[in-house]
Structures are given as structure tokens and as C-alpha cells.
Write a protein that holds these residues in place. Structure first.
Motif, PDB file in Angstrom:
ATOM      1  N   ASP A  81     -12.092 -28.776   8.560  1.00 36.89           N
ATOM      2  CA  ASP A  81     -12.806 -30.040   8.728  1.00 36.89           C
ATOM      3  C   ASP A  81     -12.326 -30.830   9.947  1.00 36.89           C
TER       4      ASP A  81
ATOM      5  N   HIS B 105     -11.947 -33.082   2.079  1.00 35.95           N
ATOM      6  CA  HIS B 105     -11.141 -33.974   2.924  1.00 35.95           C
ATOM      7  C   HIS B 105      -9.915 -34.527   2.202  1.00 35.95           C
TER       8      HIS B 105
ATOM      9  N   CYS C  22      -8.313 -33.003   6.482  1.00 36.88           N
ATOM     10  CA  CYS C  22      -9.296 -33.042   7.561  1.00 36.88           C
ATOM     11  C   CYS C  22      -8.708 -33.701   8.802  1.00 36.88           C
ATOM     12  N   TRP C  23      -9.538 -33.786   9.862  1.00 36.95           N
ATOM     13  CA  TRP C  23      -9.157 -34.408  11.137  1.00 36.95           C
ATOM     14  C   TRP C  23     -10.149 -35.511  11.490  1.00 36.95           C
ATOM     15  N   GLN C  24     -10.626 -36.177  10.463  1.00 36.28           N
ATOM     16  CA  GLN C  24     -11.628 -37.224  10.615  1.00 36.28           C
ATOM     17  C   GLN C  24     -11.205 -38.431   9.784  1.00 36.28           C
ATOM     18  N   ALA C  25     -11.158 -39.614  10.398  1.00 32.93           N
ATOM     19  CA  ALA C  25     -10.869 -40.834   9.656  1.00 32.93           C
ATOM     20  C   ALA C  25     -12.057 -41.177   8.760  1.00 32.93           C
ATOM     21  N   GLN C  26     -11.863 -42.122   7.883  1.00 35.85           N
ATOM     22  CA  GLN C  26     -12.903 -42.469   6.918  1.00 35.85           C
ATOM     23  C   GLN C  26     -14.151 -42.995   7.627  1.00 35.85           C
TER      24      GLN C  26
ATOM     25  N   PRO D 117     -10.113 -40.123   2.801  1.00 32.88           N
ATOM     26  CA  PRO D 117      -9.675 -38.807   3.274  1.00 32.88           C
ATOM     27  C   PRO D 117      -8.185 -38.746   3.585  1.00 32.88           C
TER      28      PRO D 117
ATOM     29  N   SER E  48      -6.170 -37.386   6.343  1.00 37.10           N
ATOM     30  CA  SER E  48      -6.508 -36.987   7.708  1.00 37.10           C
ATOM     31  C   SER E  48      -5.262 -36.673   8.527  1.00 37.10           C
TER      32      SER E  48
ATOM     33  N   SER F  52      -0.894 -38.063  12.123  1.00 32.77           N
ATOM     34  CA  SER F  52      -1.645 -39.316  12.242  1.00 32.77           C
ATOM     35  C   SER F  52      -0.892 -40.447  11.569  1.00 32.77           C
TER      36      SER F  52
END
Length: 536
Positions: free
Chosen positions: A288, A483, A500-504, A515, A517, A536
């Protein structure tokens, strides 16, 4: 700031889309100011160049020297000295990180060294030296159905896939019960002991609080009644429609129903002993990435990529990405409002640029997810040739979702994980939740199927064979999608959901998804121990 040795030069060249010959990197590292020299080479190298060679470096740097140097007086000239810039001393061989590739190979043409030849060179970066010899690496793919899809969407395809599921999973249960087909049970006298293996066709409660479970096989259906005061009644809470189970019981006097005495799932045998690698080697398991989202965490990804170039990561030789490389387009309502890149092809081009930042000497395996540009119905074939050509950095192996990757004897079942939503929605929270996604994975291991329920949230493609059955027990089960970070062991199978590598996003806020992240689970394949790195 000066570069930190030849490996840093390789990293910078890779980040700009170039491969480099060994001698070219040596020439750059030998300059008084390697950073300035590298900048000059990058400024004067045509964009279409694939491999920067020693001649390219000499052409740029010699031209720069020629424009600034003073001609020496004749009295200082020596016989045999050229009018050109002094030659670089190459008598001492400098070992560098060649990003795991043949120095003359273009992207997508990585070569494998002959047995016994060390393919990973020492890297002069403050003592860092990537451990391992590439000749010891061994990676094989099992169950990749890319190019093997047979489904036409006709009724017979649906029959075929469920027949294949029942056949494969019945073999896991037939040794536990003396089973009969539904049509034979119907003709047996009341009071007989019966057993049946079938697909769960229906689950419903009675007015008295008991549970009625209807099983189906190729001959018909038959109902089994699970009494509410039996100790195994809790197992009914774990059942999903269309999974394969076995039930034993006693026929009622009228032979119209059987009272359940026991039930079994295909399950992972308690005698399962996981395989491990013969040497200390590690794999990073992530998923993700979601490049293209305005919440993609580029800084965290770059920190992860930089870390992979450090001594701490010297044993990491494999990278497994379990889907959703990009954010996609039109995946959920109003997604366009949350996109940083709105063109799907540009999203993959951007992902490829981020992939270039990781060391080129990693072996990379990727499967698609529900945000990727492939069919949504599972199993999902690997990407088409156009997208594969875009995602060419470091020559990754791109296979279907799901697929099993055998790395130095350790089998890793990679599945993106869309069915986890369904498992979590259907089962009690203590048995499956987003906060502990690995427990939902335990349920799939128990059922020996990555997406057992048909007709719900998970879209399943009818095929001649059910590619979603876990015919063999994996040593590691790796998923993503939800996530959330979670891992644990079920009957000695390591289950990992990698975050995952995506913020909320705003959409995630609307559905209460918080998530995990910027995490990278690292698995020691010699012990199956897990270390989680946070970036992060």
C-alpha cells in the motif's frame, strides 16, 4: 556536502534514472569534489542515456578541465606526457556497490552471476558492506496465474470454480471423517451416524437459539443442527458462507436433519514446521504505497529507501510489495479531490521513480491490489506489458494476486487482502478486527482460502480452477489492504499485515480508518523473527 563514497554516487545516479559502469563511479569518487563532478555529469548527460560509462565521465570532466587549466611551460614538460588531462590512477581497484546489476545492462536486463562468484561488492560507506553473495540467492514463484485466466463469465465457470474448491479442500478433511455425499445421507435411517464434507450454503439461527448450518456438495444439500449448549457452538461464529468444512453427527428419527457432534475446518496442521533459510538473510515486507495520493508519505518512503543503503540493512536482500503501488483513479467516491497525480500512467511513472531510490541489488517481487490498474475480481493477474515497462526499475518480478514466493526455501504467500474487510465485518470483533488484522488472517489460514465468501464485498472471478485455495501451507502469510500493522503466528505460520505509506485521507476519516503509516516489517528468514522499522 561531499558524497559518502561510491555507494552514494550509485544511489544518486539511480535516483536520476541511470545505471553506471564501475569505472565511471570510480572516476567520480576520485575527484577532489565528487558532488560537483557528479552534478556536472548529470547536467551534461542526455536524458535518453541508459548507462553512464567511463568515457561519458571523462568527456564531461576533461572538457571542464580543458576550459580552465593553464598550459604548462615547455621546460616543465616531460617526455611521453599527453596534452590532455592527466589519466586517473586505476591501479588500485575500488570495490563499489554496482546496484546488483551488470554494469553494461540496461534496465530490465539484470544478469545473474555464475555460481561461486561474489555478486555483491564491498561498499565503501563508512564501513558498510552489504552482506551476502548473490550467487546464494534463490527465488521462485508458485501459483502465478498471469496469462492463465480461463473464465468467460458463463454459468459453467461458476460451477467449475466451486467444484475445484470443494475437491481441493475435501482432500484436507477426508482423513478426519468417514464422510458421505448429501444424496446418500438422505436415504440413511434415523439414528445413523453421519458425516459430510461440503460448502457452507447457509447459516441461520432457530427460534430456540440453536444454529442451522446447511452444507452443499456436488449431489445436493443437507442441514446440520448445532445445539446452543454444545461447547463447539462458538465455532459457528467463525463460519463464512462458501467455505469448506466437515461435520459429524447423528440423524434425527425422520432423517431430515443431523444433530452435530463435531465440526472441522481444513486448517493448518498443528504438526506444521516452517522452513527457514540456511543463512542470515532478511526480507522487507511492505504494501500500500499509494503513489499519486496527496497523502502519499514521500519523506517516509525516501527515509526507508535511504535506510536500505545503510549498514543496519546489510542483510536485507529481498523486497516484497503486496499491492496498491499507486492510488489509482475512481476507486472510491470523490477520489479525484484527494489525488496529487490524476493520470494513472503518470502515477506508475512516479512510483517507478520512487522505486529507483531503493538499492538496485535487492530482489523485488510485487503483486497488484484493488487500487492498481488491473481487474478488480480475484485472482488478479499481474500488470499488462505497458505498465510492466513503466515499473522497470531494478527489474522486479511482477506476479498475480495471490502468488506464493519461495525465497531460499521459505514460502511467502502474498495476497493483497481485500477479503479481510469481509472477514472483519462478518466475524465477532474478538476474532477479527482492524486493530489486530493478523487475527483475521488466522481465519483465512484456518479455512485454507484467501477469499472464501462469494457474492459479498470481495469480487471473485469464475475460473476453471480456484486459484485462491491454500493448497500448501505457507511459512509466511503477507497481506496489506487494511492499512493496519499487525503480525503474529498461527500454528507456526507467520502472519503479517504490513501497514501502508499513506497518511489518513478524508475518505478514511469518514469510515473511521486510522492507518499505520510508514512502517516496514523486516523478517529474518533464518529464524522468521520480525523487526518493525518506522519511518514516519
Amino acid at each position: 556536502m561531499p558524497l559518502e563514497g561510491p555507494a552514494r554516487i550509485v544511489q544518486q545516479l539511480t535516483a536520476h534514472g541511470y545505471n553506471a559502469e564501475r569505472e565511471a563511479v570510480t572516476l567520480l569518487a576520485s575527484r577532489p569534489d565528487p558532488t560537483q563532478a557528479l552534478d556536472r555529469v548529470l547536467e551534461n548527460t542526455p536524458d535518453e542515456t541508459l548507462v553512464i560509462g567511463a568515457k561519458d565521465v571523462e568527456r564531461v570532466l576533461d572538457a571542464e578541465t580543458e576550459s580552465t587549466r593553464e598550459i604548462a611551460p615547455p621546460s616543465e614538460s616531460k617526455a611521453g606526457t599527453s596534452d590532455s588531462a592527466p589519466a586517473t590512477d586505476t591501479s588500485r581497484k575500488t570495490e563499489i556497490d554496482t546496484a546488483g546489476q551488470d554494469p553494461t545492462a540496461s534496465p530490465g536486463e539484470r544478469t545473474t552471476d555464475s555460481p561461486g562468484e561474489a555478486a555483491v561488492d564491498a561498499v565503501e560507506t563508512g564501513g558498510f558492506e552489504r552482506a551476502g553473495d548473490r550467487s546464494q540467492r534463490d527465488i521462485a514463484i508458485r501459483g502465478d496465474m498471469t496469462g492463465e485466466s480461463t473464465g468467460t463469465g458463463e454459468y459453467r465457470d461458476f460451477i467449475a470454480v466451486f467444484r475445484d474448491r470443494l475437491d481441493k479442500l475435501s482432500s484436507k478433511l477426508s482423513g478426519r471423517v468417514n464422510h458421505r455425499p448429501a444424496s446418500s445421507i438422505e436415504s440413511m435411517p434415523g439414528g445413523s451416524d453421519v458425516a459430510m464434507i461440503g460448502l457452507v450454503n447457509d447459516i441461520r439461527s432457530t427460534a430456540s437459539g440453536h444454529w442451522l448450518v446447511e452444507l452443499e456438495d456436488t449431489t445436493g444439500t443437507f442441514p446440520f443442527l448445532v445445539m446452543k449448549d454444545r461447547e463447539y457452538v462458538d465455532l459457528v461464529d467463525e463460519l463464512l458462507r462458501d467455505e469448506v468444512i466437515a461435520m459429524e453427527g447423528t440423524l434425527a428419527d425422520d432423517s431430515g436433519i443431523a444433530f452435530v457432534d463435531s465440526m472441522y475446518s481444513p486448517d493448518v496442521p498443528r504438526t506444521h514446521e516452517p522452513k527457514t533459510a540456511d543463512r542470515h538473510v532478511e526480507a522487507a515486507l511492505i504494501s500500500d504505497v499509494h503513489v499519486g495520493s496527496d497523502e502519499f508519505m514521500a519523506d517516509a518512503w525516501n527515509d526507508f529507501a535511504d535506510w536500505l543503503h545503510t549498514e543496519e540493512a546489510q542483510h536485507v536482500e529481498y523486497l516484497c510489495i503486496a499491492g496498491d503501488m499507486v492510488e489509482g483513479v475512481g476507486v472510491y467516491p470523490n477520489q479525484d479531490e484527494e489525488l496529487d497525480i490524476i493520470d494513472i500512467y503518470e502515477q506508475y511513472e512516479a512510483f517507478n521513480e520512487y522505486l529507483k531510490r531503493v538499492p538496485g541489488d535487492l530482489d523485488i517481487v510485487m503483486i497488484p491490489g484493488n487500487h492498481d490498474a488491473v481487474r478488480l475480481a480475484e485472482p488478479q493477474p499481474g500488470f499488462n506489458e505497458e505498465l510492466r515497462s513503466i515499473m522497470s526499475a531494478h527489474d522486479p518480478q511482477i506476479v498475480s494476486n495471490p502468488s506464493t514466493v519461495e525465497i531460499e526455501g521459505v514460502s511467502i504467500l502474498m495476497y493483497h487482502g481485500v477479503s479481510l474487510d469481509e472477514v472483519i465485518a462478518e466475524l465477532p470483533s474478538e476474532k477479527a478486527s482492524y486493530d489486530e488484522p493478523h487475527k483475521a488472517m488466522y481465519q483465512l489460514l484456518k479455512k485454507r482460502h484467501v477469499a472464501p465468501q462469494f457474492g459479498g464485498h470481495t469480487r471473485l472471478a469464475p475460473e476453471e480452477k480456484d486459484h485462491l485455495v491454500m493448497e500448501s501451507v505457507p511459512d509466511i502469510f503477507h497481506t496489506g489492504h487494511v492499512h493496519k500493522l499487525g503480525f503474529g503466528k498461527y500454528h507456526d505460520v507467520l502472519a503479517i499485515n504490513s501497514g501502508c505509506w499513506q497518511a489518513q485521507t478524508d475518505f478514511q476519516k469518514s469510515v473511521n480508518i486510522d492507518p499505520d503509516s510508514g512502517f516496514a516489517p523486516i523478517v529474518d528468514l533464518s529464524t522468521l523473527d520480525v523487526t518493525v522499522r518506522k519511518f514516519s
